[in-house]
Write a protein that holds these residues in place. Structure first.
Motif, PDB file in Angstrom:
ATOM      1  N   GLY A 188      -9.145 -24.852 -39.389  1.00  0.00           N
ATOM      2  CA  GLY A 188     -10.031 -24.165 -40.331  1.00  0.00           C
ATOM      3  C   GLY A 188      -9.460 -22.881 -40.909  1.00  0.00           C
ATOM      4  O   GLY A 188     -10.202 -22.075 -41.475  1.00  0.00           O
ATOM      5  N   HIS A 189      -8.139 -22.689 -40.793  1.00  0.00           N
ATOM      6  CA  HIS A 189      -7.555 -21.439 -41.295  1.00  0.00           C
ATOM      7  C   HIS A 189      -6.591 -21.659 -42.472  1.00  0.00           C
ATOM      8  O   HIS A 189      -5.856 -20.745 -42.849  1.00  0.00           O
ATOM      9  CB  HIS A 189      -6.831 -20.715 -40.149  1.00  0.00           C
ATOM     10  CG  HIS A 189      -7.661 -20.590 -38.921  1.00  0.00           C
ATOM     11  ND1 HIS A 189      -8.807 -19.824 -38.869  1.00  0.00           N
ATOM     12  CD2 HIS A 189      -7.569 -21.196 -37.710  1.00  0.00           C
ATOM     13  CE1 HIS A 189      -9.363 -19.947 -37.676  1.00  0.00           C
ATOM     14  NE2 HIS A 189      -8.636 -20.778 -36.962  1.00  0.00           N
ATOM     15  N   ASP A 190      -6.608 -22.879 -43.030  1.00  0.00           N
ATOM     16  CA  ASP A 190      -5.655 -23.197 -44.105  1.00  0.00           C
ATOM     17  C   ASP A 190      -5.873 -22.312 -45.321  1.00  0.00           C
ATOM     18  O   ASP A 190      -6.998 -22.193 -45.831  1.00  0.00           O
ATOM     19  CB  ASP A 190      -5.809 -24.667 -44.539  1.00  0.00           C
ATOM     20  CG  ASP A 190      -5.308 -25.632 -43.475  1.00  0.00           C
ATOM     21  OD1 ASP A 190      -4.969 -25.189 -42.369  1.00  0.00           O
ATOM     22  OD2 ASP A 190      -5.270 -26.843 -43.770  1.00  0.00           O
ATOM     23  N   ASN A 191      -4.797 -21.702 -45.794  1.00  0.00           N
ATOM     24  CA  ASN A 191      -4.781 -20.888 -47.015  1.00  0.00           C
ATOM     25  C   ASN A 191      -5.876 -19.813 -47.021  1.00  0.00           C
ATOM     26  O   ASN A 191      -6.531 -19.572 -48.035  1.00  0.00           O
ATOM     27  CB  ASN A 191      -4.884 -21.789 -48.259  1.00  0.00           C
ATOM     28  CG  ASN A 191      -3.733 -22.786 -48.286  1.00  0.00           C
ATOM     29  OD1 ASN A 191      -2.632 -22.476 -47.807  1.00  0.00           O
ATOM     30  ND2 ASN A 191      -3.955 -23.961 -48.805  1.00  0.00           N
ATOM     31  N   GLN A 192      -6.034 -19.189 -45.862  1.00  0.00           N
ATOM     32  CA  GLN A 192      -7.016 -18.103 -45.718  1.00  0.00           C
ATOM     33  C   GLN A 192      -6.302 -16.750 -45.615  1.00  0.00           C
ATOM     34  O   GLN A 192      -5.208 -16.657 -45.048  1.00  0.00           O
ATOM     35  CB  GLN A 192      -7.844 -18.294 -44.444  1.00  0.00           C
ATOM     36  CG  GLN A 192      -8.680 -19.558 -44.428  1.00  0.00           C
ATOM     37  CD  GLN A 192      -9.733 -19.553 -45.517  1.00  0.00           C
ATOM     38  OE1 GLN A 192     -10.495 -18.598 -45.647  1.00  0.00           O
ATOM     39  NE2 GLN A 192      -9.754 -20.604 -46.324  1.00  0.00           N
ATOM     40  N   ILE A 193      -6.950 -15.736 -46.160  1.00  0.00           N
ATOM     41  CA  ILE A 193      -6.463 -14.357 -46.000  1.00  0.00           C
ATOM     42  C   ILE A 193      -7.563 -13.596 -45.264  1.00  0.00           C
ATOM     43  O   ILE A 193      -8.691 -13.514 -45.755  1.00  0.00           O
ATOM     44  CB  ILE A 193      -6.169 -13.706 -47.360  1.00  0.00           C
ATOM     45  CG1 ILE A 193      -5.059 -14.491 -48.081  1.00  0.00           C
ATOM     46  CG2 ILE A 193      -5.773 -12.246 -47.178  1.00  0.00           C
ATOM     47  CD1 ILE A 193      -4.677 -13.949 -49.439  1.00  0.00           C
ATOM     48  N   TYR A 194      -7.222 -13.090 -44.080  1.00  0.00           N
ATOM     49  CA  TYR A 194      -8.222 -12.438 -43.238  1.00  0.00           C
ATOM     50  C   TYR A 194      -7.976 -10.933 -43.149  1.00  0.00           C
ATOM     51  O   TYR A 194      -6.856 -10.501 -42.875  1.00  0.00           O
ATOM     52  CB  TYR A 194      -8.153 -12.989 -41.813  1.00  0.00           C
ATOM     53  CG  TYR A 194      -8.545 -14.444 -41.636  1.00  0.00           C
ATOM     54  CD1 TYR A 194      -9.580 -15.013 -42.373  1.00  0.00           C
ATOM     55  CD2 TYR A 194      -7.890 -15.248 -40.700  1.00  0.00           C
ATOM     56  CE1 TYR A 194      -9.949 -16.343 -42.198  1.00  0.00           C
ATOM     57  CE2 TYR A 194      -8.257 -16.579 -40.504  1.00  0.00           C
ATOM     58  CZ  TYR A 194      -9.280 -17.118 -41.254  1.00  0.00           C
ATOM     59  OH  TYR A 194      -9.654 -18.428 -41.068  1.00  0.00           O
ATOM     60  N   ASP A 195      -9.039 -10.152 -43.359  1.00  0.00           N
ATOM     61  CA  ASP A 195      -8.984  -8.730 -43.006  1.00  0.00           C
ATOM     62  C   ASP A 195      -9.237  -8.642 -41.516  1.00  0.00           C
ATOM     63  O   ASP A 195     -10.328  -8.989 -41.037  1.00  0.00           O
ATOM     64  CB  ASP A 195     -10.069  -7.942 -43.764  1.00  0.00           C
ATOM     65  CG  ASP A 195      -9.651  -7.643 -45.187  1.00  0.00           C
ATOM     66  OD1 ASP A 195      -8.436  -7.473 -45.434  1.00  0.00           O
ATOM     67  OD2 ASP A 195     -10.537  -7.594 -46.061  1.00  0.00           O
ATOM     68  N   ILE A 196      -8.223  -8.206 -40.774  1.00  0.00           N
ATOM     69  CA  ILE A 196      -8.322  -8.167 -39.314  1.00  0.00           C
ATOM     70  C   ILE A 196      -8.473  -6.722 -38.862  1.00  0.00           C
ATOM     71  O   ILE A 196      -7.552  -5.906 -39.019  1.00  0.00           O
ATOM     72  CB  ILE A 196      -7.068  -8.813 -38.674  1.00  0.00           C
ATOM     73  CG1 ILE A 196      -6.978 -10.298 -39.049  1.00  0.00           C
ATOM     74  CG2 ILE A 196      -7.076  -8.627 -37.160  1.00  0.00           C
ATOM     75  CD1 ILE A 196      -8.068 -11.191 -38.496  1.00  0.00           C
ATOM     76  N   GLY A 197      -9.654  -6.410 -38.356  1.00  0.00           N
ATOM     77  CA  GLY A 197      -9.931  -5.055 -37.879  1.00  0.00           C
ATOM     78  C   GLY A 197     -11.347  -5.016 -37.352  1.00  0.00           C
ATOM     79  O   GLY A 197     -11.972  -6.061 -37.129  1.00  0.00           O
ATOM     80  N   ALA A 198     -11.858  -3.823 -37.180  1.00  0.00           N
ATOM     81  CA  ALA A 198     -13.203  -3.663 -36.632  1.00  0.00           C
ATOM     82  C   ALA A 198     -14.267  -4.151 -37.618  1.00  0.00           C
ATOM     83  O   ALA A 198     -14.007  -4.266 -38.825  1.00  0.00           O
ATOM     84  CB  ALA A 198     -13.438  -2.191 -36.306  1.00  0.00           C
ATOM     85  N   THR A 199     -15.462  -4.397 -37.093  1.00  0.00           N
ATOM     86  CA  THR A 199     -16.575  -4.779 -37.962  1.00  0.00           C
ATOM     87  C   THR A 199     -17.163  -3.547 -38.651  1.00  0.00           C
ATOM     88  O   THR A 199     -18.042  -3.650 -39.491  1.00  0.00           O
ATOM     89  CB  THR A 199     -17.682  -5.494 -37.155  1.00  0.00           C
ATOM     90  OG1 THR A 199     -17.907  -4.754 -35.961  1.00  0.00           O
ATOM     91  CG2 THR A 199     -17.281  -6.895 -36.789  1.00  0.00           C
ATOM     92  N   THR A 200     -16.665  -2.386 -38.275  1.00  0.00           N
ATOM     93  CA  THR A 200     -17.085  -1.134 -38.902  1.00  0.00           C
ATOM     94  C   THR A 200     -15.811  -0.354 -39.281  1.00  0.00           C
ATOM     95  O   THR A 200     -14.721  -0.896 -39.199  1.00  0.00           O
ATOM     96  CB  THR A 200     -17.992  -0.342 -37.925  1.00  0.00           C
ATOM     97  OG1 THR A 200     -18.487   0.804 -38.591  1.00  0.00           O
ATOM     98  CG2 THR A 200     -17.244   0.106 -36.683  1.00  0.00           C
ATOM     99  N   ALA A 201     -15.980   0.882 -39.702  1.00  0.00           N
ATOM    100  CA  ALA A 201     -14.806   1.716 -40.002  1.00  0.00           C
ATOM    101  C   ALA A 201     -15.130   3.141 -39.599  1.00  0.00           C
ATOM    102  O   ALA A 201     -16.298   3.560 -39.655  1.00  0.00           O
ATOM    103  CB  ALA A 201     -14.474   1.643 -41.490  1.00  0.00           C
ATOM    104  N   TRP A 202     -14.100   3.880 -39.166  1.00  0.00           N
ATOM    105  CA  TRP A 202     -14.325   5.231 -38.645  1.00  0.00           C
ATOM    106  C   TRP A 202     -13.536   6.265 -39.438  1.00  0.00           C
ATOM    107  O   TRP A 202     -12.379   6.026 -39.833  1.00  0.00           O
ATOM    108  CB  TRP A 202     -13.899   5.300 -37.175  1.00  0.00           C
ATOM    109  CG  TRP A 202     -14.691   4.401 -36.273  1.00  0.00           C
ATOM    110  CD1 TRP A 202     -15.935   4.646 -35.777  1.00  0.00           C
ATOM    111  CD2 TRP A 202     -14.294   3.129 -35.746  1.00  0.00           C
ATOM    112  NE1 TRP A 202     -16.341   3.604 -34.970  1.00  0.00           N
ATOM    113  CE2 TRP A 202     -15.347   2.658 -34.937  1.00  0.00           C
ATOM    114  CE3 TRP A 202     -13.149   2.329 -35.877  1.00  0.00           C
ATOM    115  CZ2 TRP A 202     -15.297   1.433 -34.273  1.00  0.00           C
ATOM    116  CZ3 TRP A 202     -13.102   1.115 -35.211  1.00  0.00           C
ATOM    117  CH2 TRP A 202     -14.164   0.684 -34.426  1.00  0.00           C
TER     118      TRP A 202
END
Ligand SMILES: NC(=O)c1ccc[n+]([C@@H]2O[C@H](COP(=O)([O-])OP(=O)(O)OC[C@H]3O[C@@H](n4cnc5c(N)ncnc54)[C@H](OP(=O)(O)O)[C@@H]3O)[C@@H](O)[C@H]2O)c1
Length: 282
Positions: A188-202
């Motif tokens: 299920g990850h074909d041709n995907q671009i993922y933002d990988i980080g926290a669900t929030t931001a500090w």
């Protein structure tokens, strides 16, 4: 078979450890410049193959029989880095790799003030042009780098940094490694671009509050970039000054403010937060 480049590095080793929990050692190939560095993984049954980003032919050989490749971005910079990545991508095509995973950065662009993100933009373009199935992990800044940024602020009570109110979705390198291992062994990850980080931001004020937990109060002081660069220049070569100052400018502009549920989904739990990270450091 799944192969990992940069397997002797922090992210690579951690990804190998998590992969070993998901699949058999016989289906894992670790690609390294110096196989001696992974002798302990060889003992566990992982295949260790020698290859150097600067040598495309070494990758064509070492990728034989590999279906899925994780290209962990090189530590080189600029044209040299993009050439190294291009060597690996072209070798992967030649060797019959079907799916390439790549560790990128948030908001890569030719205009990024954080110069490594320019290399990531160019590499992402090469991957898309290659025709290989891809999955791009746009890894945010590691929580693990923060102690270096914070320095002795917990003692002095002052955290000097030129990030304004900019926020960052920091995450632990180990959480990114676990997410990579989970994605490398699932569909299920074909041709995907993922933002990988926290669900929030500090923000850096949040960071100052996090290191205040030990009983001291730390104030964040937003300083001019020029002051920060002058301080860095006392300790670091110009190329490193440019990277760190560019990173701070990128934070200030919001380039690293990319909260996303993807890492939590891939982990099946919330990633380690800024506050919990500093609590565990004590
Ligand atoms: N998101 C962030 O905050 C952040 C921070 C720092 C870096 N990064 C990026 O993320 C990558 C992975 O992070 P990390 O913490 O695992 O870095 P790391 O511990 O420095 O590991 C880098 C890996 O790249 C390998 N490598 C370097 N040049 C190579 C070459 N010419 N041929 C083959 N392998 C080569 C190194 O191999 P050797 O053991 O042979 O040296 C090592 O295995 C870094 O390389 C960098 O691009 C991200």
């Amino acid at each position: 078979m799944i192969a990992i480049t940069g397997a002797s590095g922090h992210l690579g080793k951690a990804t190998l450890e998590f992969l070993l929990r998901k699949t058999t050692p016989e289906s894992i190939v670790a690609l390294v410049r110096d196989p001696q560095k992974l002798a302990d993984f060889a003992d566990k049954g992982i295949s260790i193959r020698q290859s150097d980003y600067a040598d495309k032919a070494s990758f064509v050989t070492s990728l034989a029989g590999v279906d899925t490749l994780l290209l962990i971005s090189s530590a080189a910079l600029g044209d040299e880095r993009v050439t190294q990545h291009s060597n690996v991508i072209n070798a992967a095509k030649e060797a019959g790799v079907k799916h390439i995973f790549y560790t990128s950065a948030p908001n890569p662009s030719l205009e990024s003030s954080f110069t490594p993100a320019v290399d990531h933009f160019r590499t992402e373009a090469l991957i898309k042009e290659s025709g290989l199935t891809y999955t791009i992990f746009r890894n945010n800044l590691y929580l693990d780098v923060l102690p270096m940024v914070v320095g002795d602020a917990a003692k002095t009570g002052k955290l000097y940094f030129p990030a304004g109110d900019g926020k960052t979705s920091f995450a632990l390198r180990r959480d990114m490694a676990e997410a990579l291992a989970n994605a490398l062994t699932s569909e299920g990850h074909d041709n995907q671009i993922y933002d990988i980080g926290a669900t929030t931001a500090w923000s850096f004020s949040d960071l100052a509050n996090s290191i205040s937990l030990a009983g001291t109060t730390v104030d964040y002081i937003d300083i001019p970039s020029s002051d920060y660069e002058a301080e860095l220049a006392k300790h670091l070569p110009p190329v490193a000054v440019k990277i760190y100052a560019g990173m701070a400018e990128g934070i200030k502009k919001g380039d690293f403010d990319t909260p996303s549920p993807t890492l939590a989904k891939l982990l099946g739990r919330e990633p380690v937060s800024l506050q919990d990270y500093f609590k565990t450091l004590g």
